[in-house]
Design a protein around this motif. Structure first.
Motif, PDB file in Angstrom:
ATOM      1  N   MET A   1      72.660 -26.243  99.391  1.00 53.65           N
ATOM      2  CA  MET A   1      72.988 -24.840  99.249  1.00 53.65           C
ATOM      3  C   MET A   1      71.724 -24.007  99.451  1.00 53.65           C
ATOM      4  O   MET A   1      70.668 -24.334  98.939  1.00 53.65           O
ATOM      5  CB  MET A   1      73.590 -24.584  97.868  1.00 53.65           C
ATOM      6  N   ALA A   2      71.854 -22.923 100.148  1.00 51.20           N
ATOM      7  CA  ALA A   2      70.724 -22.021 100.368  1.00 51.20           C
ATOM      8  C   ALA A   2      70.409 -21.263  99.081  1.00 51.20           C
ATOM      9  O   ALA A   2      71.277 -21.073  98.235  1.00 51.20           O
ATOM     10  CB  ALA A   2      71.055 -21.030 101.478  1.00 51.20           C
ATOM     11  N   ILE A   3      69.181 -20.825  98.962  1.00 57.88           N
ATOM     12  CA  ILE A   3      68.781 -20.037  97.803  1.00 57.88           C
ATOM     13  C   ILE A   3      69.415 -18.661  97.930  1.00 57.88           C
ATOM     14  O   ILE A   3      69.330 -18.023  98.970  1.00 57.88           O
ATOM     15  CB  ILE A   3      67.249 -19.904  97.723  1.00 57.88           C
ATOM     16  N   GLN A   4      70.048 -18.217  96.879  1.00 53.84           N
ATOM     17  CA  GLN A   4      70.681 -16.901  96.877  1.00 53.84           C
ATOM     18  C   GLN A   4      70.253 -16.142  95.636  1.00 53.84           C
ATOM     19  O   GLN A   4      70.107 -16.711  94.569  1.00 53.84           O
ATOM     20  CB  GLN A   4      72.198 -17.033  96.905  1.00 53.84           C
ATOM     21  N   GLY A   5      70.069 -14.845  95.792  1.00 57.73           N
ATOM     22  CA  GLY A   5      69.731 -14.005  94.643  1.00 57.73           C
ATOM     23  C   GLY A   5      68.273 -14.099  94.254  1.00 57.73           C
ATOM     24  O   GLY A   5      67.395 -14.364  95.066  1.00 57.73           O
ATOM     25  N   ARG A   6      68.028 -13.915  92.980  1.00 58.46           N
ATOM     26  CA  ARG A   6      66.667 -13.873  92.445  1.00 58.46           C
ATOM     27  C   ARG A   6      66.066 -15.276  92.385  1.00 58.46           C
ATOM     28  O   ARG A   6      66.710 -16.203  91.909  1.00 58.46           O
ATOM     29  CB  ARG A   6      66.687 -13.247  91.061  1.00 58.46           C
ATOM     30  N   ILE A   7      64.827 -15.386  92.830  1.00 58.40           N
ATOM     31  CA  ILE A   7      64.133 -16.677  92.854  1.00 58.40           C
ATOM     32  C   ILE A   7      63.100 -16.686  91.717  1.00 58.40           C
ATOM     33  O   ILE A   7      62.184 -15.858  91.714  1.00 58.40           O
ATOM     34  CB  ILE A   7      63.435 -16.897  94.209  1.00 58.40           C
ATOM     35  N   PRO A   8      63.226 -17.601  90.752  1.00 59.22           N
ATOM     36  CA  PRO A   8      62.235 -17.674  89.674  1.00 59.22           C
ATOM     37  C   PRO A   8      60.869 -18.103  90.226  1.00 59.22           C
ATOM     38  O   PRO A   8      60.787 -19.016  91.045  1.00 59.22           O
ATOM     39  CB  PRO A   8      62.781 -18.745  88.731  1.00 59.22           C
ATOM     40  N   THR A  94      60.992 -12.980  88.542  1.00 57.30           N
ATOM     41  CA  THR A  94      61.782 -13.409  89.699  1.00 57.30           C
ATOM     42  C   THR A  94      61.432 -12.521  90.878  1.00 57.30           C
ATOM     43  O   THR A  94      60.959 -11.387  90.703  1.00 57.30           O
ATOM     44  CB  THR A  94      63.304 -13.332  89.450  1.00 57.30           C
ATOM     45  N   VAL A  95      61.665 -13.029  92.070  1.00 53.67           N
ATOM     46  CA  VAL A  95      61.423 -12.269  93.290  1.00 53.67           C
ATOM     47  C   VAL A  95      62.663 -12.358  94.171  1.00 53.67           C
ATOM     48  O   VAL A  95      63.328 -13.401  94.219  1.00 53.67           O
ATOM     49  CB  VAL A  95      60.162 -12.782  94.025  1.00 53.67           C
ATOM     50  N   THR A  96      62.985 -11.257  94.826  1.00 51.94           N
ATOM     51  CA  THR A  96      64.090 -11.219  95.779  1.00 51.94           C
ATOM     52  C   THR A  96      63.551 -10.639  97.078  1.00 51.94           C
ATOM     53  O   THR A  96      63.181  -9.455  97.118  1.00 51.94           O
ATOM     54  CB  THR A  96      65.255 -10.346  95.268  1.00 51.94           C
ATOM     55  N   PRO A  97      63.462 -11.461  98.130  1.00 55.13           N
ATOM     56  CA  PRO A  97      63.011 -10.917  99.415  1.00 55.13           C
ATOM     57  C   PRO A  97      64.139 -10.129 100.085  1.00 55.13           C
ATOM     58  O   PRO A  97      65.316 -10.428  99.889  1.00 55.13           O
ATOM     59  CB  PRO A  97      62.653 -12.157 100.224  1.00 55.13           C
ATOM     60  N   GLY A 108      63.226   3.176 120.188  1.00 55.31           N
ATOM     61  CA  GLY A 108      64.187   3.561 119.165  1.00 55.31           C
ATOM     62  C   GLY A 108      64.721   2.403 118.353  1.00 55.31           C
ATOM     63  O   GLY A 108      65.628   2.580 117.544  1.00 55.31           O
ATOM     64  N   GLU A 109      64.156   1.210 118.549  1.00 50.87           N
ATOM     65  CA  GLU A 109      64.597   0.039 117.790  1.00 50.87           C
ATOM     66  C   GLU A 109      63.878  -0.005 116.445  1.00 50.87           C
ATOM     67  O   GLU A 109      62.724   0.402 116.338  1.00 50.87           O
ATOM     68  CB  GLU A 109      64.291  -1.228 118.587  1.00 50.87           C
ATOM     69  N   PRO A 110      64.547  -0.484 115.427  1.00 49.76           N
ATOM     70  CA  PRO A 110      63.913  -0.510 114.105  1.00 49.76           C
ATOM     71  C   PRO A 110      62.733  -1.488 114.046  1.00 49.76           C
ATOM     72  O   PRO A 110      62.768  -2.559 114.642  1.00 49.76           O
ATOM     73  CB  PRO A 110      65.028  -0.955 113.168  1.00 49.76           C
ATOM     74  N   ILE A 111      61.708  -1.070 113.322  1.00 51.27           N
ATOM     75  CA  ILE A 111      60.573  -1.930 113.008  1.00 51.27           C
ATOM     76  C   ILE A 111      60.798  -2.387 111.574  1.00 51.27           C
ATOM     77  O   ILE A 111      60.993  -1.559 110.674  1.00 51.27           O
ATOM     78  CB  ILE A 111      59.237  -1.184 113.124  1.00 51.27           C
ATOM     79  N   THR A 112      60.806  -3.680 111.353  1.00 45.27           N
ATOM     80  CA  THR A 112      61.107  -4.208 110.022  1.00 45.27           C
ATOM     81  C   THR A 112      59.977  -5.071 109.498  1.00 45.27           C
ATOM     82  O   THR A 112      59.101  -5.503 110.249  1.00 45.27           O
ATOM     83  CB  THR A 112      62.403  -5.046 110.049  1.00 45.27           C
ATOM     84  N   ARG A 113      60.030  -5.311 108.214  1.00 44.86           N
ATOM     85  CA  ARG A 113      59.111  -6.234 107.555  1.00 44.86           C
ATOM     86  C   ARG A 113      59.854  -6.854 106.387  1.00 44.86           C
ATOM     87  O   ARG A 113      60.848  -6.308 105.907  1.00 44.86           O
ATOM     88  CB  ARG A 113      57.848  -5.533 107.073  1.00 44.86           C
ATOM     89  N   VAL A 114      59.355  -7.989 105.929  1.00 45.79           N
ATOM     90  CA  VAL A 114      59.921  -8.603 104.733  1.00 45.79           C
ATOM     91  C   VAL A 114      59.240  -7.951 103.527  1.00 45.79           C
ATOM     92  O   VAL A 114      58.020  -7.876 103.448  1.00 45.79           O
ATOM     93  CB  VAL A 114      59.702 -10.128 104.720  1.00 45.79           C
ATOM     94  N   ALA A 115      60.036  -7.457 102.608  1.00 45.86           N
ATOM     95  CA  ALA A 115      59.541  -6.853 101.374  1.00 45.86           C
ATOM     96  C   ALA A 115      60.091  -7.666 100.203  1.00 45.86           C
ATOM     97  O   ALA A 115      60.959  -8.528 100.387  1.00 45.86           O
ATOM     98  CB  ALA A 115      59.978  -5.396 101.291  1.00 45.86           C
ATOM     99  N   TYR A 116      59.583  -7.381  99.015  1.00 45.40           N
ATOM    100  CA  TYR A 116      59.981  -8.149  97.841  1.00 45.40           C
ATOM    101  C   TYR A 116      60.307  -7.231  96.681  1.00 45.40           C
ATOM    102  O   TYR A 116      59.620  -6.245  96.446  1.00 45.40           O
ATOM    103  CB  TYR A 116      58.859  -9.113  97.427  1.00 45.40           C
ATOM    104  N   SER A 117      61.353  -7.567  95.951  1.00 46.38           N
ATOM    105  CA  SER A 117      61.721  -6.872  94.728  1.00 46.38           C
ATOM    106  C   SER A 117      61.391  -7.809  93.573  1.00 46.38           C
ATOM    107  O   SER A 117      61.784  -8.982  93.584  1.00 46.38           O
ATOM    108  CB  SER A 117      63.221  -6.555  94.747  1.00 46.38           C
ATOM    109  N   TYR A 118      60.654  -7.294  92.586  1.00 44.98           N
ATOM    110  CA  TYR A 118      60.239  -8.108  91.442  1.00 44.98           C
ATOM    111  C   TYR A 118      60.985  -7.674  90.185  1.00 44.98           C
ATOM    112  O   TYR A 118      61.125  -6.491  89.914  1.00 44.98           O
ATOM    113  CB  TYR A 118      58.735  -7.950  91.195  1.00 44.98           C
ATOM    114  N   ARG A 119      61.448  -8.661  89.425  1.00 46.53           N
ATOM    115  CA  ARG A 119      62.087  -8.426  88.124  1.00 46.53           C
ATOM    116  C   ARG A 119      61.466  -9.389  87.120  1.00 46.53           C
ATOM    117  O   ARG A 119      61.030 -10.471  87.485  1.00 46.53           O
ATOM    118  CB  ARG A 119      63.590  -8.661  88.194  1.00 46.53           C
TER     119      ARG A 119
END
Length: 140
Positions: A1-8, A94-97, A108-119
């Motif tokens: 199973m893939a990791i889903q949600g918040r990662i400790p 926990t971290v959520t990318p 006009g194409e979006p420029i993206t990056r991976v960001a992280y949400s911390y809890r």
């Protein structure tokens, strides 16, 4: 199973140089309803602590981080050590990318990056036990 949600994660692996809070914890307010946010999993209030990553290699914009703390009571931060800066350590981190759109290119194409949400579930003065050991250092 893939990791889903918040990662400790361990605090010291994410912030090996530590972090400094710049003010008190504040309730996270829903922008639309103007009401305090509650965590959807626990129903507990969500508090926000603004911190700066002490990593000397971190770019200024990337070093300013908001950590959401899920707690019944407002977290009490340790005393400041220099000006407004309070060394802190988060427990139950926990971290959520996620993918953040940071602009558009010339086509006009979006420029993206991976960001992280911390809890976290708590905040405390640094214990010294949560810090990662720098690479290449032998245990004392």
């Amino acid at each position: 199973m893939a990791i889903q949600g918040r990662i400790p994660v361990e605090f010291g692996h994410v912030f090996p140089h530590g972090v400094y809070a710049t003010g008190p914890a504040e309730p996270l307010t829903n922008y639309e309803t103007k009401r305090p946010e509650v965590d959807k999993d626990t129903g507990l209030p969500v508090w926000v602590v603004d911190v700066y990553d002490a990593d000397p290699a971190a770019k200024h914009k990337a070093s300013a981080i908001r950590v959401r703390v899920i707690s019944r009571e407002c977290p009490v931060l340790p005393e400041a050590v220099a000006g407004p800066f309070r060394p802190v350590e988060f427990t139950g981190l926990t971290v959520t990318p996620y993918v953040e759109v940071v602009g558009k290119n010339a086509q006009g194409e979006p420029i993206t990056r991976v960001a992280y949400s911390y809890r976290a579930t708590g905040v405390q003065a640094p214990s010294g036990t949560g810090r990662a050991r720098p690479a290449g250092k032998d245990a004392a």
